[in-house]
Design an enzyme around this catalytic site. Structure first.
Site, PDB file in Angstrom:
ATOM      1  N   HIS A  82      -4.486   1.142   7.595  1.00 45.58           N
ATOM      2  CA  HIS A  82      -3.134   1.700   7.639  1.00 45.58           C
ATOM      3  C   HIS A  82      -3.008   2.881   6.670  1.00 45.58           C
ATOM      4  O   HIS A  82      -2.529   3.960   7.045  1.00 45.58           O
ATOM      5  CB  HIS A  82      -2.121   0.598   7.281  1.00 45.58           C
ATOM      6  CG  HIS A  82      -0.707   1.053   7.200  1.00 45.58           C
ATOM      7  ND1 HIS A  82       0.238   0.692   8.125  1.00 45.58           N
ATOM      8  CD2 HIS A  82      -0.061   1.843   6.306  1.00 45.58           C
ATOM      9  CE1 HIS A  82       1.406   1.238   7.795  1.00 45.58           C
ATOM     10  NE2 HIS A  82       1.245   1.941   6.688  1.00 45.58           N
ATOM     11  N   GLU A  83      -3.441   2.688   5.436  1.00 44.09           N
ATOM     12  CA  GLU A  83      -3.301   3.744   4.428  1.00 44.09           C
ATOM     13  C   GLU A  83      -4.216   4.930   4.719  1.00 44.09           C
ATOM     14  O   GLU A  83      -3.818   6.081   4.536  1.00 44.09           O
ATOM     15  CB  GLU A  83      -3.557   3.195   3.019  1.00 44.09           C
ATOM     16  CG  GLU A  83      -2.588   2.109   2.577  1.00 44.09           C
ATOM     17  CD  GLU A  83      -1.112   2.460   2.731  1.00 44.09           C
ATOM     18  OE1 GLU A  83      -0.739   3.651   2.637  1.00 44.09           O
ATOM     19  OE2 GLU A  83      -0.322   1.532   2.957  1.00 44.09           O
ATOM     20  N   CYS A 138       5.825  -0.306   7.111  1.00 43.10           N
ATOM     21  CA  CYS A 138       5.448   0.850   6.302  1.00 43.10           C
ATOM     22  C   CYS A 138       6.613   1.223   5.392  1.00 43.10           C
ATOM     23  O   CYS A 138       7.774   1.182   5.813  1.00 43.10           O
ATOM     24  CB  CYS A 138       5.104   2.014   7.227  1.00 43.10           C
ATOM     25  SG  CYS A 138       4.572   3.508   6.375  1.00 43.10           S
ATOM     26  N   LEU A 139       6.291   1.610   4.172  1.00 43.16           N
ATOM     27  CA  LEU A 139       7.335   2.031   3.234  1.00 43.16           C
ATOM     28  C   LEU A 139       8.033   3.309   3.694  1.00 43.16           C
ATOM     29  O   LEU A 139       9.128   3.607   3.234  1.00 43.16           O
ATOM     30  CB  LEU A 139       6.750   2.218   1.838  1.00 43.16           C
ATOM     31  CG  LEU A 139       6.251   0.931   1.157  1.00 43.16           C
ATOM     32  CD1 LEU A 139       5.599   1.268  -0.181  1.00 43.16           C
ATOM     33  CD2 LEU A 139       7.383  -0.063   0.980  1.00 43.16           C
ATOM     34  N   GLN A 185       2.756   9.991   1.295  1.00 46.87           N
ATOM     35  CA  GLN A 185       4.041   9.297   1.336  1.00 46.87           C
ATOM     36  C   GLN A 185       4.923   9.641   0.135  1.00 46.87           C
ATOM     37  O   GLN A 185       6.124   9.399   0.167  1.00 46.87           O
ATOM     38  CB  GLN A 185       3.840   7.784   1.410  1.00 46.87           C
ATOM     39  CG  GLN A 185       3.288   7.315   2.735  1.00 46.87           C
ATOM     40  CD  GLN A 185       3.111   5.827   2.741  1.00 46.87           C
ATOM     41  OE1 GLN A 185       2.078   5.319   2.312  1.00 46.87           O
ATOM     42  NE2 GLN A 185       4.125   5.122   3.212  1.00 46.87           N
ATOM     43  N   HIS A 228      -2.720   7.394   7.073  1.00 50.53           N
ATOM     44  CA  HIS A 228      -1.774   8.330   6.448  1.00 50.53           C
ATOM     45  C   HIS A 228      -2.478   9.599   5.969  1.00 50.53           C
ATOM     46  O   HIS A 228      -1.908  10.690   6.022  1.00 50.53           O
ATOM     47  CB  HIS A 228      -1.070   7.687   5.248  1.00 50.53           C
ATOM     48  CG  HIS A 228       0.097   6.831   5.592  1.00 50.53           C
ATOM     49  ND1 HIS A 228       1.232   7.321   6.195  1.00 50.53           N
ATOM     50  CD2 HIS A 228       0.316   5.508   5.393  1.00 50.53           C
ATOM     51  CE1 HIS A 228       2.097   6.336   6.351  1.00 50.53           C
ATOM     52  NE2 HIS A 228       1.565   5.223   5.883  1.00 50.53           N
ATOM     53  N   GLY A 241       0.818  -1.199   0.000  1.00 51.97           N
ATOM     54  CA  GLY A 241       0.000   0.000   0.000  1.00 51.97           C
ATOM     55  C   GLY A 241       0.853   1.250   0.000  1.00 51.97           C
ATOM     56  O   GLY A 241       2.015   1.218   0.417  1.00 51.97           O
TER      57      GLY A 241
END
Length: 166
Positions: free
Chosen positions: A130-131, A88-89, A51, A134, A46
């Site tokens: 999660h996304e 997480c990225l 991000q 953000h 994701g």
């Protein structure tokens, strides 16, 4: 399409609330395409627009079933609990135990600005929650139970095993 730079934990943009997408412009479509390419390149499941430095309410997700593009997503219902490792990225190589809803229902628009509802469980429910966090300036590290730990990926384990066999 182009790879975009993923912002890392500590970057102020990751703490900001994103604005709604009013219409699907060529610029927004390019952002979605770039987000998908960036997510796949980084081997993530994701990615949210902040991000990659854009304060718009767009997320892309692919847990292995093909890409899901969510524009202006809203959680409608949550049910149950699941606790598991989450990464997480924007904090590569790290993970922590996080409790999320096991089942969710959400409303969103796709890249054609057509409205949909989705019900999701387990990994997809976790990824959506999660996304969406953000988009409101939150990261999973705020929810970690215990310590954040290093993650060793399967490819790295295989490389280390091969090196040790020599």
């Amino acid at each position: 399409m182009a790879l975009r730079t993923i912002r890392m934990l500590g970057d102020e943009i990751l703490r900001k609330t994103c604005r709604e997408v009013k219409s699907m412009t060529p610029r927004m479509q390019e952002l979605i395409d770039d987000m998908l390419e960036t997510m796949y390149h980084a081997e993530g499941v994701g990615l949210a627009a902040p991000q990659v430095g854009v304060l718009r309410r767009i997320v892309v997700i692919d847990i292995g079933d093909g890409p899901l593009v969510m524009v202006n997503p809203v959680l409608l219902e949550t049910e149950g609990e699941q606790t598991g490792d989450e990464g997480c990225l924007s904090l590569p190589g790290k993970a922590g135990q996080v409790t999320r809803p096991n089942h969710i229902k959400a409303r969103y628009f796709d890249e054609n600005m057509e409205e949909y509802e989705i019900e999701a469980e387990e990994l997809l429910a976790r990824a959506i929650c999660h996304e969406l966090d953000h988009l409101d300036g939150h990261m999973y590290v705020e929810l970690v139970e215990g310590e954040i730990h290093d993650v060793v990926y399967e490819d790295e384990e295989e490389d280390e095993t091969a090196e040790n066999d020599d």
